[in-house]
Scaffold this motif. Structure first.
Motif, short mmCIF file in Angstrom:
data_model
loop_
_atom_site.label_atom_id
_atom_site.label_comp_id
_atom_site.label_asym_id
_atom_site.label_seq_id
_atom_site.Cartn_x
_atom_site.Cartn_y
_atom_site.Cartn_z
N ASP A 61 0.83 -1.21 0.00
CA ASP A 61 0.00 0.00 0.00
C ASP A 61 0.87 1.26 0.00
O ASP A 61 0.61 2.21 -0.75
CB ASP A 61 -0.92 0.03 1.22
CG ASP A 61 -2.12 -0.88 1.12
OD1 ASP A 61 -2.45 -1.35 0.01
OD2 ASP A 61 -2.75 -1.13 2.17
N GLN A 121 1.01 3.88 -3.10
CA GLN A 121 0.62 5.26 -2.83
C GLN A 121 1.73 6.21 -3.30
O GLN A 121 1.47 7.24 -3.92
CB GLN A 121 0.36 5.45 -1.34
CG GLN A 121 -0.11 6.84 -0.96
CD GLN A 121 -0.26 7.01 0.54
OE1 GLN A 121 0.70 6.80 1.29
NE2 GLN A 121 -1.47 7.36 0.97
N ARG A 159 -3.97 -5.05 6.62
CA ARG A 159 -4.48 -3.67 6.67
C ARG A 159 -5.15 -3.34 7.99
O ARG A 159 -5.05 -2.21 8.47
CB ARG A 159 -5.47 -3.43 5.52
CG ARG A 159 -4.80 -3.13 4.21
CD ARG A 159 -5.82 -2.79 3.15
NE ARG A 159 -5.18 -2.48 1.89
CZ ARG A 159 -5.71 -2.77 0.72
NH1 ARG A 159 -6.89 -3.39 0.64
NH2 ARG A 159 -5.06 -2.44 -0.39
N ILE A 217 -6.86 2.56 -2.07
CA ILE A 217 -7.07 1.15 -1.72
C ILE A 217 -7.67 0.39 -2.89
O ILE A 217 -7.22 -0.71 -3.23
CB ILE A 217 -7.96 1.02 -0.46
CG1 ILE A 217 -7.19 1.51 0.77
CG2 ILE A 217 -8.44 -0.42 -0.26
CD1 ILE A 217 -8.04 1.65 2.02
N VAL A 262 -4.92 -0.25 -5.50
CA VAL A 262 -4.03 -1.34 -5.09
C VAL A 262 -4.72 -2.68 -5.31
O VAL A 262 -4.15 -3.60 -5.92
CB VAL A 262 -3.59 -1.21 -3.61
CG1 VAL A 262 -2.82 -2.44 -3.16
CG2 VAL A 262 -2.76 0.05 -3.40
#
Length: 184
Positions: free
Chosen positions: A118, A122, A151, A167, A170
């Motif tokens: 993540d 990002q 997560r 999210i 991903v």
């Protein structure tokens, strides 16, 4: 001589995980990213290996002497490799690669932490846009490893808060990548 710089290709692309001066997008030719198993932990590290016909996006940034000390501690499982010539830059530049003494044979059962992925995605989204995220997934090898969804209880120490859109991106990229890996 100018101060040395580093080429970041994973979590270092995410400017929220550090305070290095003037990180700039760059492309490194002759290398690819790989998910690497090690003897240090039960989850994969993101590393690099030479690959003549490939290239990866990342950032180049400079570090102060104190920041180098902190960066070396952050990247303790990695060795510094000089990539100055590959980048054709006017200042010394290094990349961190998992230390060969710590590398284990890359096994398809060493999971990738989702909280780590993540952060990386990002960073790529913010530095390179959606096309950069697509290039990250396409130029990274080892997607046949399982994903450990942490997560709700992130294990990655530099975890970040992602938007719902980040999210979803991903998750969509992972689903596509896993389908490609499964079809091989």
């Amino acid at each position: 001589m100018t101060d040395p710089a580093f080429f970041g290709y994973g979590s270092l692309v995410n400017a929220q995980t550090h305070d290095f001066a003037d990180p700039r997008p760059a492309t490194l030719k002759g290398w690819r990213r790989v998910w690497q198993s090690t003897t240090l932990r039960d989850t994969a590290f993101l590393s690099v290996e030479r690959a003549a016909d490939q290239e990866i996006d990342g950032i180049i940034a400079h570090a102060t002497p104190q920041q180098w000390s902190d960066l070396d501690a952050r990247e303790a499982a990695y060795s510094r490799i000089d990539v100055t010539q590959t980048l054709a830059t006017d200042h010394p530049t290094i990349i961190y690669k998992v230390n060969a003494n710590l590398a284990a044979p890359t096994a398809t059962n060493t999971p990738i932490l989702l909280s780590y992925l993540d952060v990386v995605v990002q960073g790529y989204l913010r530095a390179f846009g959606p096309q950069g995220v697509a290039r990250f997934f396409a130029s990274t090898h080892g997607w046949d490893a399982p994903i450990l969804n942490d997560r709700d209880n992130p294990r990655y120490p530099r975890r970040q808060i992602l938007t719902d859109q980040e999210i979803a991106l991903v998750d969509a990229c992972l689903a596509t990548r896993m389908e490609v890996a499964k079809d091989r």
